[in-house]
Scaffold this motif. Structure first.
Motif, short mmCIF file in Angstrom:
data_model
loop_
_atom_site.label_atom_id
_atom_site.label_comp_id
_atom_site.label_asym_id
_atom_site.label_seq_id
_atom_site.Cartn_x
_atom_site.Cartn_y
_atom_site.Cartn_z
N CYS A 8 0.85 -1.19 0.00
CA CYS A 8 0.00 0.00 0.00
C CYS A 8 0.89 1.24 0.00
O CYS A 8 1.77 1.37 0.84
N LYS A 9 0.61 2.17 -0.94
CA LYS A 9 1.45 3.36 -1.00
C LYS A 9 1.09 4.41 0.06
O LYS A 9 1.81 5.35 0.25
N SER A 10 -0.02 4.21 0.77
CA SER A 10 -0.40 5.15 1.81
C SER A 10 0.15 4.74 3.17
O SER A 10 0.88 5.50 3.81
N CYS A 11 -0.18 3.53 3.62
CA CYS A 11 0.27 3.09 4.95
C CYS A 11 1.57 2.29 4.89
O CYS A 11 2.10 1.89 5.93
N THR A 17 -5.09 -9.16 0.47
CA THR A 17 -6.46 -8.85 0.14
C THR A 17 -6.88 -9.61 -1.10
O THR A 17 -6.07 -9.91 -1.97
N THR A 18 -8.17 -9.93 -1.18
CA THR A 18 -8.68 -10.62 -2.36
C THR A 18 -9.34 -9.64 -3.32
O THR A 18 -9.45 -9.91 -4.49
N SER A 19 -9.78 -8.50 -2.84
CA SER A 19 -10.39 -7.51 -3.73
C SER A 19 -9.64 -6.19 -3.58
O SER A 19 -9.71 -5.54 -2.56
N TRP A 20 -8.92 -5.82 -4.59
CA TRP A 20 -8.08 -4.63 -4.58
C TRP A 20 -8.79 -3.50 -5.31
O TRP A 20 -9.37 -3.73 -6.37
N PRO A 21 -8.80 -2.28 -4.81
CA PRO A 21 -9.43 -1.18 -5.52
C PRO A 21 -8.79 -0.97 -6.90
O PRO A 21 -7.60 -1.18 -7.07
N GLY A 24 -5.21 3.19 -8.07
CA GLY A 24 -4.16 3.39 -7.08
C GLY A 24 -3.83 2.12 -6.32
O GLY A 24 -4.56 1.14 -6.35
N ALA A 25 -2.72 2.14 -5.67
CA ALA A 25 -2.26 0.98 -4.90
C ALA A 25 -2.52 1.23 -3.42
O ALA A 25 -1.61 1.46 -2.64
N LEU A 26 -3.77 1.23 -3.03
CA LEU A 26 -4.15 1.43 -1.64
C LEU A 26 -4.81 0.17 -1.12
O LEU A 26 -5.55 -0.49 -1.83
N CYS A 27 -4.51 -0.16 0.13
CA CYS A 27 -5.22 -1.27 0.74
C CYS A 27 -6.67 -0.84 0.97
O CYS A 27 -6.99 0.35 0.89
N LEU A 28 -7.54 -1.78 1.26
CA LEU A 28 -8.95 -1.44 1.42
C LEU A 28 -9.20 -0.47 2.56
O LEU A 28 -10.04 0.41 2.46
N THR A 29 -8.45 -0.59 3.64
CA THR A 29 -8.61 0.33 4.77
C THR A 29 -8.28 1.76 4.36
O THR A 29 -9.06 2.69 4.59
N CYS A 30 -7.13 1.95 3.71
CA CYS A 30 -6.73 3.29 3.26
C CYS A 30 -7.67 3.81 2.18
O CYS A 30 -7.99 5.00 2.14
#
Length: 164
Positions: A8-11, A17-21, A24-30
């Motif tokens: 994740c480029k934010s945290c 994760t099985t479903s990625w947005p 961007g390369a952000l985890c689901l939480t971010c």
């Protein structure tokens, strides 16, 4: 579907994760934090407020939309009974605080009881408005359709106000 670790480029964490947005390369939480803050920033702009009002009007224009809103409200009340209780108590306290000593309870009660079918009782000047707060008295009550009452919300426009 296989899970994979992605950076994740934010945290800066490697999240599985099985479903990625898609963007961007952000985890689901971010991603959820980003979208919720972006939505709240947009809603605070005049374009966002106009868009929200327009969608709200469209939603409540039909009986089906109003029923969906009522069901959502009931679900919230069941999910958060303590918050709902606090909200009800606060509303009652605000109403009591804005009830004058010369309050004509029998006339106000008759106004509520004689409400025409399909209409709601509304305070012309809201009991707790941003600009001004009104009193809970007969001169400050009117009948509105549910759509008009929901559209008016907790607002008061002194430019269009014609006194009692």
């Amino acid at each position: 579907m296989t899970a994979k670790a992605t950076h994740c480029k934010s945290c800066k964490a490697d999240r599985v994760t099985t479903s990625w947005p898609k963007k961007g390369a952000l985890c689901l939480t971010c991603y959820n934090i980003y979208t919720s803050s972006a939505v709240s920033k947009y809603r605070s702009t005049s374009a966002g407020k106009a868009s929200n009002v327009a969608s709200s009007r469209k939603r409540y224009a039909t009986d089906e939309g109003a029923e969906v809103a009522r069901n959502a409200s009931r679900a919230w009340q069941k999910r958060f009974p303590e918050k709902n209780c606090a909200k009800v108590v606060k509303r009652a306290a605000d109403k009591l605080q804005r009830t004058p000593k010369w309050f004509e309870e029998d006339k106000v009660r008759a106004f509520y009881c004689n409400k025409p079918e399909g209409l709601q009782v509304d305070h012309i000047i809201p009991l707790k408005g941003k600009l001004v707060s009104g009193l809970h008295c007969l001169a400050n009550l009117q009948y509105l359709t549910p759509f008009a009452n929901k559209s008016k919300g907790n607002s008061f426009d002194p430019e269009t106000f014609v006194g009692p």
